[in-house]
Design a protein around this motif. Structure first.
Motif, short mmCIF file in Angstrom:
data_model
loop_
_atom_site.label_atom_id
_atom_site.label_comp_id
_atom_site.label_asym_id
_atom_site.label_seq_id
_atom_site.Cartn_x
_atom_site.Cartn_y
_atom_site.Cartn_z
N THR A 187 50.23 36.37 55.45
CA THR A 187 49.03 36.06 56.22
C THR A 187 48.05 35.29 55.33
O THR A 187 47.98 35.52 54.13
CB THR A 187 48.37 37.37 56.71
N ARG A 188 47.29 34.39 55.93
CA ARG A 188 46.30 33.64 55.16
C ARG A 188 45.23 34.59 54.62
O ARG A 188 44.64 35.38 55.35
CB ARG A 188 45.64 32.57 56.03
N THR A 189 45.00 34.50 53.32
CA THR A 189 44.03 35.38 52.66
C THR A 189 42.86 34.63 52.05
O THR A 189 41.86 35.25 51.66
CB THR A 189 44.71 36.19 51.55
N GLY A 190 42.98 33.30 51.90
CA GLY A 190 41.94 32.54 51.23
C GLY A 190 41.98 32.68 49.72
O GLY A 190 41.03 32.30 49.03
N THR A 191 43.08 33.22 49.18
CA THR A 191 43.22 33.40 47.74
C THR A 191 44.42 32.58 47.25
O THR A 191 45.05 31.85 48.01
CB THR A 191 43.43 34.88 47.38
N SER A 192 44.76 32.76 45.98
CA SER A 192 45.90 32.03 45.41
C SER A 192 47.22 32.44 46.05
O SER A 192 48.21 31.72 45.92
CB SER A 192 45.95 32.27 43.89
N LEU A 193 47.27 33.58 46.74
CA LEU A 193 48.49 33.99 47.43
C LEU A 193 48.96 32.93 48.42
O LEU A 193 50.15 32.78 48.68
CB LEU A 193 48.27 35.30 48.18
N ASP A 194 48.02 32.19 49.00
CA ASP A 194 48.36 31.21 50.04
C ASP A 194 49.12 30.01 49.49
O ASP A 194 49.78 29.31 50.24
CB ASP A 194 47.08 30.70 50.72
#
Length: 321
Positions: A187-194
């Motif tokens: 899911t989009r998180t707005g962090t580097s995970l994306d």
């Protein structure tokens, strides 16, 4: 004549001046609000990445580069460290949790991060959503979970095979013999995970063993070597068995280690002892990000706020005039 009627007559008589004054006040206030919001979001983003980890351990080099690479994927790795460092720290009484990161490959410029499923423990998506928007977490080498931005940009779907490339940043040195299968989308998180692709850390060992074997093929040829590597890795089981893997694998290195301590205050002594005793660099990410904020971000934020306040001041003076 009432004040309201007088103001109405003035607005009709001097429409242009009034309009420009209103616009300048709106621009000044809008700029100030935007700067404050950006400052808050930047601070939240920086602290959200470093908050879970007391130490980041990587190869000798720039401490800030180690943090930016390991937590934000914003810089190239400083190198690799021996898996023995991971083994020793895992048994250290002060360490509560330690996770590996293996880097060095990319998918159309997005970094491929080799790690363990526990890497996602404690991370949350906005509004209480599940961190996985589709599919499941990877459980073995060459299964991939892709960040929301990567999935959107490359139009990836579950079950699709993707090919990684050697190097940091988009390159043409592909690994077609080792495709990844997309088993999950974050899911989009707005962090580097994306912005990254995640897989089992052993995938990187297998690929780079093969990368070198083109020059030094073992007895039985390259295909036998591949079969041996696949059999070995799939039989290895959970990441707690990495000690046995490392003892037989010359490619058993990791790019970085993320460490959470039982007592955060212990990081000061541990950083000093690790940097003296190990062929690795231990860094406190909170301290490095604090230096970055103080040195670069805070002054820029201050300049933008001064500009916003000046615009508001000029607008107020024009109203008074």
């Amino acid at each position: 004549m009432s004040d309201l009627k007088l103001a109405s007559l003035y607005v009709r008589a001097r429409t242009l001046i009034t309009t420009l004054t209103v616009i300048s006040v709106a621009l000044g206030l809008g700029l100030a609000i935007i700067v404050l919001l950006m400052s808050h979001q930047t601070q939240a983003l920086l602290t959200s990445e470093v908050g879970a980890w007391d130490l980041v351990i990587g190869a000798k080099g720039s401490p800030l580069q180690v943090v930016l690479n390991s937590l934000y994927y914003m810089d190239a790795p400083t190198g690799n460290i021996s898996v023995d460092v991971w083994r020793r720290l895992e048994r250290h009484p002060a360490v509560a949790r330690i996770l590996p990161l293996n880097m060095g490959d990319n998918f159309f410029g997005s970094p491929i991060i080799g790690t363990v499923p526990e890497f996602f423990a404690g991370r949350e998506a906005p509004s209480g959503k599940s961190l996985l928007t589709a599919g499941t977490m990877f459980t073995q080498p060459f299964e991939a979970v892709v960040g929301a931005e990567v999935a959107r940009r490359q139009r990836l779907k579950l079950g699709q095979e993707i090919i990684g490339a050697h190097g940091w940043g988009q390159t043409d040195d592909l690994h077609p013999q080792f495709p990844y299968t997309v088993v999950g989308v974050l899911t989009r998180t707005g962090t580097s995970l994306d912005r990254a692709v995640y897989t089992d850390y052993r995938s990187v060992w297998i690929i780079h063993a093969d990368h070198d074997s083109h020059q030094h093929q073992p007895e039985g040829g390259l295909e036998a070597h591949h079969a041996h590597e696949h059999g070995h890795e799939h039989a290895a089981g959970p990441h707690h068995e990495h000690e046995e893997e490392a003892s037989h694998d010359p490619y058993a290195e990791v790019t970085a280690l993320l460490v959470a301590l039982r007592q955060p205050a212990a990081r000061f002594g541990l950083v000093d002892s690790l940097n003296r005793q190990e062929k690795a660099l231990a860094v406190s990410p909170v301290e490095e990000i604090s230096k970055l904020d103080t040195t670069f971000i805070a002054p820029l934020r201050g300049v933008l706020l001064i500009v916003a306040y000046l615009v508001v001041l000029v607008s107020v003076m024009s109203i008074l005039i």
